[in-house]
Design a protein around this motif. Structure first.
Motif, PDB file in Angstrom:
ATOM      1  N   GLN A 190       0.839  -1.199   0.000  1.00  0.00           N
ATOM      2  CA  GLN A 190       0.000   0.000   0.000  1.00  0.00           C
ATOM      3  C   GLN A 190       0.872   1.246   0.000  1.00  0.00           C
ATOM      4  OE1 GLN A 190      -3.260  -0.055  -0.193  1.00  0.00           O
ATOM      5  NE2 GLN A 190      -3.806  -2.169   0.376  1.00  0.00           N
ATOM      6  N   VAL A 191       0.427   2.277  -0.698  1.00  0.00           N
ATOM      7  CA  VAL A 191       1.054   3.601  -0.652  1.00  0.00           C
ATOM      8  C   VAL A 191      -0.052   4.646  -0.645  1.00  0.00           C
ATOM      9  CG1 VAL A 191       3.168   2.900  -1.847  1.00  0.00           C
ATOM     10  CG2 VAL A 191       1.209   3.730  -3.180  1.00  0.00           C
ATOM     11  N   GLU A 192       0.279   5.818  -0.191  1.00  0.00           N
ATOM     12  CA  GLU A 192      -0.689   6.913  -0.264  1.00  0.00           C
ATOM     13  C   GLU A 192      -0.813   7.376  -1.713  1.00  0.00           C
ATOM     14  OE1 GLU A 192      -0.067  10.168   2.346  1.00  0.00           O
ATOM     15  OE2 GLU A 192       0.223   8.906   4.128  1.00  0.00           O
ATOM     16  N   ASN A 193      -2.021   7.674  -2.126  1.00  0.00           N
ATOM     17  CA  ASN A 193      -2.299   8.148  -3.479  1.00  0.00           C
ATOM     18  C   ASN A 193      -1.627   7.274  -4.541  1.00  0.00           C
ATOM     19  OD1 ASN A 193      -3.678  10.458  -2.400  1.00  0.00           O
ATOM     20  ND2 ASN A 193      -1.668  11.389  -2.010  1.00  0.00           N
ATOM     21  N   PRO A 194      -1.976   5.993  -4.590  1.00  0.00           N
ATOM     22  CA  PRO A 194      -1.325   5.083  -5.550  1.00  0.00           C
ATOM     23  C   PRO A 194      -1.618   5.462  -6.994  1.00  0.00           C
ATOM     24  CG  PRO A 194      -3.262   4.049  -4.580  1.00  0.00           C
ATOM     25  CD  PRO A 194      -3.025   5.318  -3.806  1.00  0.00           C
ATOM     26  N   SER A 195      -0.636   5.257  -7.840  1.00  0.00           N
ATOM     27  CA  SER A 195      -0.808   5.520  -9.267  1.00  0.00           C
ATOM     28  C   SER A 195      -1.619   4.401  -9.907  1.00  0.00           C
ATOM     29  CB  SER A 195       0.560   5.595  -9.950  1.00  0.00           C
ATOM     30  OG  SER A 195       1.198   4.313  -9.891  1.00  0.00           O
ATOM     31  N   LEU A 205      -0.755  -9.118  -9.378  1.00  0.00           N
ATOM     32  CA  LEU A 205      -0.076 -10.038  -8.455  1.00  0.00           C
ATOM     33  C   LEU A 205      -1.045 -10.745  -7.515  1.00  0.00           C
ATOM     34  CD1 LEU A 205       2.998  -7.821  -7.516  1.00  0.00           C
ATOM     35  CD2 LEU A 205       2.970  -9.788  -9.057  1.00  0.00           C
ATOM     36  N   GLY A 206      -2.314 -10.330  -7.543  1.00  0.00           N
ATOM     37  CA  GLY A 206      -3.317 -10.984  -6.699  1.00  0.00           C
ATOM     38  C   GLY A 206      -3.368 -10.452  -5.281  1.00  0.00           C
ATOM     39  N   CYS A 207      -2.879  -9.237  -5.064  1.00  0.00           N
ATOM     40  CA  CYS A 207      -2.892  -8.666  -3.716  1.00  0.00           C
ATOM     41  C   CYS A 207      -4.309  -8.270  -3.287  1.00  0.00           C
ATOM     42  CB  CYS A 207      -1.998  -7.430  -3.659  1.00  0.00           C
ATOM     43  SG  CYS A 207      -0.254  -7.780  -3.910  1.00  0.00           S
TER      44      CYS A 207
END
Length: 221
Positions: A190-195, A205-207
């Motif tokens: 997870q990241v903030e404001n993902p692209s 990847l099935g996350c």
């Protein structure tokens, strides 16, 4: 059905055929962790995985061949930890083999989540299945059972439990070998404001990747 033969890895020359089968097996069905681990080429991964094995005294590889053709059809890496592997602080594993970018960013997070979970269930002497795979054309013929029996026999002789982080696909195979569920395993990034690229790669990847931590208790010999 052709007879099968179990082998213990004894030379570097044997490893390339084993890794070739590994690539096929982990793509059917797709395994998100494998997509990170395999890197950019089979040759590079073969060299990297062999170096991991040779630098780790706990590592033991076994593989199975089809006696009719001589072809490798499956392999398993057993790590035999006679002491607690987490007594000494370890450098966290990152996806150092990937180029900087979205895949590496996600890969680093998945590797960290995978590694950080292990001390919660493996901080004592044990045997661990690091990799276990069978070519998709040779499944349900007994190869996995042979490779698991090799390790569970060692575990019983040493009086140690055996552990594995299983996918849904492999769970029933481990259950037949005496493993049972002890915990869920979730790997995600997870990241903030993902692209858009980040979200698409994460989905590919099935996350979040869901697995199962499983244990087998030693049987007195």
């Amino acid at each position: 059905m052709a007879p099968l033969k179990l082998h213990e890895l004894s030379s570097d020359d044997e490893f390339k055929a084993l890794v070739h089968v590994e690539h096929e097996a982990y793509s059917k069905p797709l395994n998100g962790v494998w997509e990170i681990l395999k890197g950019y080429s089979e040759d590079e991964f073969c060299a990297r995985q062999l170096s991991w094995h040779k630098s780790d005294p706990t590592s033991h590889w076994v593989y199975v061949t089809d006696e009719a053709t001589g072809e490798v059809i499956g392999g398993t890496q057993w790590n035999i930890h006679k002491t607690n592997p987490f007594e000494v602080e370890r450098t966290p594993l990152t996806a150092y083999w990937l180029q900087e970018g979205t895949m590496k960013e996600i890969g680093d997070q998945l590797m960290l989540a995978w590694e950080s979970k292990r001390p919660t269930f493996a901080s004592k002497p044990h045997l661990l299945i690091e990799f276990c795979f069978v070519h998709s054309a040779h499944r349900r013929q007994g190869a996995a059972t042979m490779m698991l029996k090799w390790g569970t026999k060692k575990a019983d002789e040493l009086g140690l439990e055996a552990l594995v982080e299983s996918t849904e696909t492999g769970r029933s195979v481990y259950e037949k070998a005496g493993f049972y569920f002890i915990d869920d395993l979730y790997l995600d990034a997870q990241v903030e404001n993902p692209s858009k690229e980040f979200e698409e790669t994460r989905k590919k990847l099935g996350c979040p990747i869901h697995g199962f931590v499983m244990r087998r208790d030693p049987v007195p010999v």
